[in-house]
Design a protein around this motif. Structure first.
Motif, PDB file in Angstrom:
ATOM      1  N   VAL A 139     -37.881  17.969   8.483  1.00 54.57           N
ATOM      2  CA  VAL A 139     -37.335  17.842   7.130  1.00 54.57           C
ATOM      3  C   VAL A 139     -38.405  18.189   6.098  1.00 54.57           C
ATOM      4  N   GLU A 194     -32.427  14.375  -0.378  1.00 54.23           N
ATOM      5  CA  GLU A 194     -32.955  14.235   0.976  1.00 54.23           C
ATOM      6  C   GLU A 194     -33.989  15.306   1.300  1.00 54.23           C
ATOM      7  N   PHE A 195     -33.861  16.492   0.685  1.00 54.02           N
ATOM      8  CA  PHE A 195     -34.775  17.598   0.990  1.00 54.02           C
ATOM      9  C   PHE A 195     -35.683  17.934  -0.193  1.00 54.02           C
ATOM     10  N   SER A 212     -28.926  13.926   6.099  1.00 51.87           N
ATOM     11  CA  SER A 212     -30.073  14.740   6.527  1.00 51.87           C
ATOM     12  C   SER A 212     -30.098  14.883   8.042  1.00 51.87           C
TER      13      SER A 212
END
Length: 511
Positions: free
Chosen positions: A41, A88-89, A103
């Motif tokens: 991630v 989330e990113f 995610s």
């Protein structure tokens, strides 16, 4: 198992793909390795946030240690995922990414999409073309299903969380094109696979031997002066080398403007500053030897690097020599397994996941190995055991994969029996060959070894639970890896015996 295989053989290729992806999705429901998940991630957010030239120089809590082609793909996924889940990113140089449902869904889905695009098509094409006249259509479909659902691969890519499917898919296209005499395109794709993960270089000696031997054989038949043939051979070799340089040059193009960028990539992708084992727990010679005689800290990194290179090169020479003398397709497949297994046993800072590079050539040459393939697959599962020790559901997935393997793979041996009977009678071909004695001994005890390994894995699992109370659970894993090393050494001998047997004219004609 035979009824399931019969049903699989009646499916269409698209149905096999869908069923396989559903199985992989179920394995992906088990808990990821938190660390690797967070790293992926983070890489996706890093690559999609910074300019290309800064990917390897920007400071973060975990820098890129994959080659540039992998980073390009992480950039593509990160750019798309940021549109779907920007929080989330979002990139943070110090904060570990949050573990959220969306995610996880996106990262796990990216692995499944990648294997559907990169891995499944070359598996289908290879088996359809190579076994077109050797296996029935039903047997081909079963082999496609088994090759795409290797238990160790499913555990590593879908439970542990990796993108080995892209590396192996590019490598397999390189194998297909090289075997079809499109060696330049094969060279390009082989370089692309190495530019995704450097462990592809484990196959490099086999590729080099096969291509060079084919060039020599090609011009041996030409009725031209000796010096002219030499010029042609040198020209072909130089052109293949130029193809490699050009491919890597195009991939590295954004970093060619500054030598410091290239130095940064070299230092991060080739971790020679790490130790020969570097905390990895695998069934390699160096790991087990270090348990008996701690040498990792006693010698310098340069000394252990040189030692690893010397033993790796020496262990690859037998299969390389066999391939040079007889550059045939089936020997090429076996040689790929031989060299990758040699590098796994003696390589510098090898990972558990590298065992997948041994398994894939073997499953593609499944009929050659008959019942012994089950030992290879079990050895791979024993090797990756330490990766699965994160949660109870990963243990469940591990044993489900073992059961899945036992039911289907062992049933497939019976399914291809009509074809296996057509294989050459090895004893009649070379009664005086020592390789036959080795081969018959290993294959004769394959069933007993398979059962013993299954029982041993279960015993180790129980022992680990008991030793956990005394905080000594690592002892059980070390015992498991010790047995896995012994099995891998025996299988190294076995693969070389197969390669040696295939050099005989009758064996080549009948297979």
């Amino acid at each position: 198992g035979q009824y399931a295989l019969r049903y699989i053989g009646s499916m269409s290729i698209y149905t096999i793909l869908i069923v396989s992806l559903v199985i992989h999705s179920l394995f992906a429901l088990s808990k990821y390795s938190d660390y690797d998940y967070a790293v992926h991630v983070h890489w996706m957010s890093l690559a999609s946030t910074h300019p290309i030239s800064h990917w390897y120089t920007v400071e973060s809590w975990y820098d890129f240690d994959y080659p540039p082609l992998a980073v390009y793909i992480f950039n593509a996924f990160g750019t798309i995922f940021k549109m779907i889940a920007p929080q989330e990113f979002a990139y943070s140089p110090t904060q570990i990414p949050r573990d959220t449902l969306i995610s996880k869904f996106l990262v796990r889905g990216s692995v499944i999409i990648s294997e559907a695009i990169f891995l499944f098509p070359p598996i289908v094409y290879f088996i359809r073309s190579y076994y077109r006249k050797k296996l029935s259509e039903q047997q081909q479909k079963i082999l496609i299903f088994l090759a795409f659902n290797i238990p160790a691969y499913m555990m590593v890519d879908h439970c542990h969380g990796q993108f080995n499917c892209i590396q192996i898919g590019l490598w397999l296209w390189a194998v297909i094109l090289t075997m079809k005499n499109h060696t330049y395109l094969g060279t390009v794709l082989f370089c692309c696979s190495a530019a995704f993960k450097v462990s592809t270089i484990n196959y490099s000696l086999s590729f080099l031997g096969f291509v060079v031997a084919k060039i020599f054989r090609q011009f041996q038949s030409h009725r031209k002066p000796y010096t002219m043939n030499i010029y042609y051979i040198l020209e072909k070799i130089v052109l293949h080398a130029f193809t490699c340089v050009l491919t890597f040059g195009i991939i590295l193009l954004p970093w060619l403007s500054d030598i410091n960028y290239l130095v940064s990539i070299k230092e991060k992708v080739f971790p020679f500053n790490r130790k020969i084992i570097g905390g990895q727990r695998i069934s390699s010679v160096w790991y087990i030897l270090n348990l008996i005689i701690p040498f990792e800290d006693a010698f310098s990194i340069s000394a252990t690097t040189l030692m690893s290179f010397a033993f790796s090169f020496a262990s690859c020479l037998p299969s390389f020599w066999i391939l040079i003398r007889t550059p045939k397709k089936k020997i090429f497949l076996v040689s790929l397994a031989c060299t990758s297994l040699s590098l796994f046993l003696f390589g510098f800072h090898m990972h558990e996941k590298t065992i997948l590079l041994v398994i894939f050539p073997l499953v593609l040459a499944f009929p050659l190995f008959n019942s012994t393939y089950s030992i290879y697959a079990l050895s791979a599962m024993m090797t990756i055991f330490s990766l699965m020790r994160y949660s109870w559901d990963m243990y469940v997935a591990y044993y489900v994969a073992l059961l899945f393997f036992d039911v289907l793979h062992l049933s497939y041996e019976k399914a291809v029996n009509p074809y296996l009977k057509k294989l050459p009678d090895r004893k009649s071909i070379h009664k005086k060959m020592q390789a036959e004695d080795v081969l018959s001994t290993i294959e004769g005890h394959a069933g007993i070894c398979h059962l013993a390994l299954i029982v041993y894995i279960v015993i180790i699992q129980i022992a680990e639970g008991i030793l956990f109370i005394f905080h000594q659970q690592d002892v059980a894993v070390k015992l498991l890896l010790l047995i896995a090393l012994g099995v891998n050494i025996i299988l190294w001998i076995h693969t070389h015996a197969i390669a040696l047997i295939l050099t005989k004219p009758k064996a080549l004609q009948q297979f």
